[in-house]
Scaffold this motif. Structure first.
Motif, PDB file in Angstrom:
ATOM      1  N   ASN A  47     -18.921  55.642 -45.537  1.00 34.71           N
ATOM      2  CA  ASN A  47     -19.148  56.775 -46.420  1.00 34.71           C
ATOM      3  C   ASN A  47     -19.394  56.835 -47.788  1.00 34.71           C
ATOM      4  O   ASN A  47     -20.078  57.405 -48.520  1.00 34.71           O
ATOM      5  CB  ASN A  47     -17.942  57.802 -46.056  1.00 34.71           C
ATOM      6  N   ALA A  48     -19.025  55.551 -48.249  1.00 42.55           N
ATOM      7  CA  ALA A  48     -19.267  55.284 -49.783  1.00 42.55           C
ATOM      8  C   ALA A  48     -20.866  54.508 -49.963  1.00 42.55           C
ATOM      9  O   ALA A  48     -21.175  54.410 -50.923  1.00 42.55           O
ATOM     10  CB  ALA A  48     -18.405  53.940 -50.220  1.00 42.55           C
ATOM     11  N   GLY A  49     -21.488  54.377 -48.621  1.00 45.08           N
ATOM     12  CA  GLY A  49     -22.727  53.844 -48.742  1.00 45.08           C
ATOM     13  C   GLY A  49     -23.085  52.720 -47.905  1.00 45.08           C
ATOM     14  O   GLY A  49     -21.970  52.406 -47.319  1.00 45.08           O
ATOM     15  N   PRO A  50     -24.197  52.172 -47.689  1.00 41.81           N
ATOM     16  CA  PRO A  50     -24.378  50.977 -46.974  1.00 41.81           C
ATOM     17  C   PRO A  50     -23.727  49.969 -47.429  1.00 41.81           C
ATOM     18  O   PRO A  50     -23.477  49.656 -48.559  1.00 41.81           O
ATOM     19  CB  PRO A  50     -25.905  50.823 -46.990  1.00 41.81           C
ATOM     20  N   VAL A  94     -25.194  47.580 -43.121  1.00 44.32           N
ATOM     21  CA  VAL A  94     -25.067  48.785 -41.884  1.00 44.32           C
ATOM     22  C   VAL A  94     -24.909  49.869 -42.781  1.00 44.32           C
ATOM     23  O   VAL A  94     -24.432  50.075 -43.925  1.00 44.32           O
ATOM     24  CB  VAL A  94     -23.592  48.325 -41.316  1.00 44.32           C
ATOM     25  N   THR A  95     -25.524  50.824 -41.982  1.00 42.72           N
ATOM     26  CA  THR A  95     -25.560  52.178 -42.648  1.00 42.72           C
ATOM     27  C   THR A  95     -25.009  53.529 -41.525  1.00 42.72           C
ATOM     28  O   THR A  95     -25.385  53.403 -40.516  1.00 42.72           O
ATOM     29  CB  THR A  95     -27.078  52.567 -43.014  1.00 42.72           C
ATOM     30  N   ILE A  96     -24.197  54.291 -42.025  1.00 44.05           N
ATOM     31  CA  ILE A  96     -24.090  55.350 -41.243  1.00 44.05           C
ATOM     32  C   ILE A  96     -24.967  56.325 -40.963  1.00 44.05           C
ATOM     33  O   ILE A  96     -25.748  56.512 -41.747  1.00 44.05           O
ATOM     34  CB  ILE A  96     -22.665  56.000 -41.815  1.00 44.05           C
ATOM     35  N   THR A  97     -24.904  56.753 -39.610  1.00 44.52           N
ATOM     36  CA  THR A  97     -26.116  57.676 -39.154  1.00 44.52           C
ATOM     37  C   THR A  97     -25.554  59.216 -39.268  1.00 44.52           C
ATOM     38  O   THR A  97     -24.459  59.421 -39.717  1.00 44.52           O
ATOM     39  CB  THR A  97     -26.328  57.466 -37.787  1.00 44.52           C
ATOM     40  N   ALA A  98     -26.556  60.148 -38.985  1.00 46.63           N
ATOM     41  CA  ALA A  98     -25.962  61.417 -38.744  1.00 46.63           C
ATOM     42  C   ALA A  98     -24.952  61.628 -37.976  1.00 46.63           C
ATOM     43  O   ALA A  98     -23.773  62.174 -38.317  1.00 46.63           O
ATOM     44  CB  ALA A  98     -27.193  62.518 -38.789  1.00 46.63           C
TER      45      ALA A  98
END
Length: 142
Positions: A47-50, A94-98
């Motif tokens: 949630n803080a970013g990739p 790694v990045t969080i998706t919707a």
């Protein structure tokens, strides 16, 4: 379990039993959403970013290999994306998706409000503050 007998248990036994029961109900809840506890921690960190997998492993206090397996599961569930870092081709970002943001938000609400997850806690915030104080004081004795 007999409530009268439980009332006679020492506090340590109550705490350890409550922790196990909450952990089991939490695991069941997360499992219905395609998550594990480790996966939820990763979503929280993202949630803080990739972030790189190595940074996530450090943040979650696990090995790189463990983080790789956790990210693989999250990737299959559609909760994260993984790509080679453009600045350093040796790193994986790694990045969080919707979908990952949505399932993470749902879990945060359930943690506070779902009686199936937390049981009979009447005042979640007060309970949580007491737990933070307890863990902090026992982790850093004066």
């Amino acid at each position: 379990m007999d409530p009268d007998a439980i009332a006679t248990w020492p506090t340590g036994r109550l705490l350890s039993t409550a922790a196990r029961l909450v952990e089991h109900s939490w695991e069941r809840y997360l499992g219905t959403r395609g998550l594990t506890h480790a996966g939820l921690i990763v979503l929280h960190l993202l949630n803080a970013g990739p972030q790189s997998q190595r940074t996530l492993a450090r943040g979650a206090k696990v090995t790189d290999q463990t983080m790789s397996r956790t990210v693989d599961r999250l990737l299959r569930a559609g909760f994260v994306d993984r790509a080679t870092d453009e600045r350093d081709r040796r790193r994986t970002t790694v990045t969080i998706t919707a979908a990952g943001r949505e399932v993470h938000a749902e879990a945060l609400v359930a943690e506070r409000e779902d009686p199936v997850v937390l049981g009979a806690v009447r005042d979640y915030e007060a309970f949580r503050l007491q737990l933070v104080e307890l863990v902090t004081s026992l982790n850093h004795p004066t």
